[in-house]
Design an enzyme around this catalytic site. Structure first.
Site, PDB file in Angstrom:
ATOM      1  N   LYS A 191     -25.388  19.180 106.793  1.00  0.00           N
ATOM      2  CA  LYS A 191     -26.220  18.080 107.288  1.00  0.00           C
ATOM      3  C   LYS A 191     -26.190  18.065 108.811  1.00  0.00           C
ATOM      4  CE  LYS A 191     -22.879  15.368 109.013  1.00  0.00           C
ATOM      5  NZ  LYS A 191     -22.758  14.994 110.442  1.00  0.00           N
ATOM      6  N   ASP A 226     -18.890  10.888 104.313  1.00  0.00           N
ATOM      7  CA  ASP A 226     -20.106  11.705 104.250  1.00  0.00           C
ATOM      8  C   ASP A 226     -20.420  12.206 102.845  1.00  0.00           C
ATOM      9  OD1 ASP A 226     -20.716  11.452 106.926  1.00  0.00           O
ATOM     10  OD2 ASP A 226     -19.767  13.348 107.511  1.00  0.00           O
TER      11      ASP A 226
END
Length: 289
Positions: free
Chosen positions: A10, A136
């Site tokens: 990401k 996350d």
């Protein structure tokens, strides 16, 4: 039985830290997007009940420090699974890079074991479990593009960003996320315009998107690690439309639309940086199909 899962990295198109919470975490507001740079996770069922991590990368722990191990252990305990699993991790995402590689490995393990062990959990249920492993992991379970708040575990899906190339470069250093947050002085930072980035994505406005990138953690990392600032400067010189550090660093990414400029930036960075990638953002959310 064996099963393969991709674990995409990401980037943070916008990352703001609002305050430190009573629980010790920081309250964040950020826009995250998965990119098509991914680790490969291979899950193989074991009859001995053991969780075994297999990796040929010396920086990847093969014990309970590994987030994929923690994901398997959590599912095994919570749902009374007698079987074990071998988790083979082929790393493509640089380690300690600000790209959530370990979190994505854990998320892929959750999705894969849900199938392998026939647990029948929904993506939302897996994301909730993921929040217990790391901030996350929730986003990485879903993938796609999202606004993340809380400590990062409150995830709201948003449309894909405007079509573009992402050129990533990671210097040969690792950055401690804890060190960066510990050195963050919220009384003396410029906060990024997260709402402006949201508007750009909803309106599919490339120029607005590139004008609204921002990461409050750069105020710390660029001072502690001059190599990161140097890569940012070089990317700008090579012609990126926007340049930003991802997460707590040290990876820096540039955004461009045109293939020719992407190649120029990629080739220029390869002259002094070993880990350089040119990728696309993945707009769609994961499914359990």
């Amino acid at each position: 039985m064996r099963l393969l899962e991709k674990a995409p990295a990401k980037i943070n198109l916008s990352l703001d830290v609002l305050n430190k919470r009573p629980d010790g975490y920081h309250e964040v507001k950020m826009i995250m997007a998965t990119i098509d740079l991914a680790d490969r996770i291979e899950l193989s069922e074991r009859s001995d009940g053991q969780i075994v991590i297999i990796s040929h990368n010396r920086y990847v722990p093969d014990d309970s420090r590994n987030l994929a191990y923690q994901a398997a252990s959590l599912l095994k305990q919570r749902f009374n699974v007698n079987k074990g699993v071998s988790i083979s991790i082929t790393k493509m995402i640089p380690v300690a890079a600000g790209l959530a590689g370990g979190s994505s490995d854990a998320a892929a393990t959750l999705r894969g074991l849900n199938k392998l062990w026939r647990l029948g959990l929904t993506l939302d249920e897996l994301a909730t479990i993921g929040a217990e492993i790391g901030s996350d992991v929730t986003f990485c379970v879903y993938g796609g593009t999202a606004l993340a708040t809380g400590r990062g575990e409150i995830v709201k899906q948003i449309p894909p960003p405007p079509h573009s190339w992402i050129v990533l470069a990671k210097p040969t250093i690792g950055v401690s996320t804890a060190e960066v947050y510990n050195n963050l002085d919220l009384s003396n930072v410029t906060h990024p315009d997260v709402n402006g980035m949201l508007q750009a994505i909803h309106e599919n406005d490339y120029d607005l998107m590139t004008s609204k990138v921002g990461n409050v953690l750069e105020s710390v990392t660029l001072k502690l690690y001059p190599e990161v600032a140097h890569i940012k400067d070089q990317m700008k010189k090579f012609g990126a439309d926007a340049v930003l550090m991802s997460g707590s660093g040290p990876t820096v990414f540039g955004i461009v639309q045109h293939d020719s400029r992407m190649h120029r930036i990629y080739n220029g960075l390869r002259g002094f940086c070993d880990q350089v990638f040119a990728v696309r953002m993945i707009g769609e959310r994961n499914t359990l199909d």
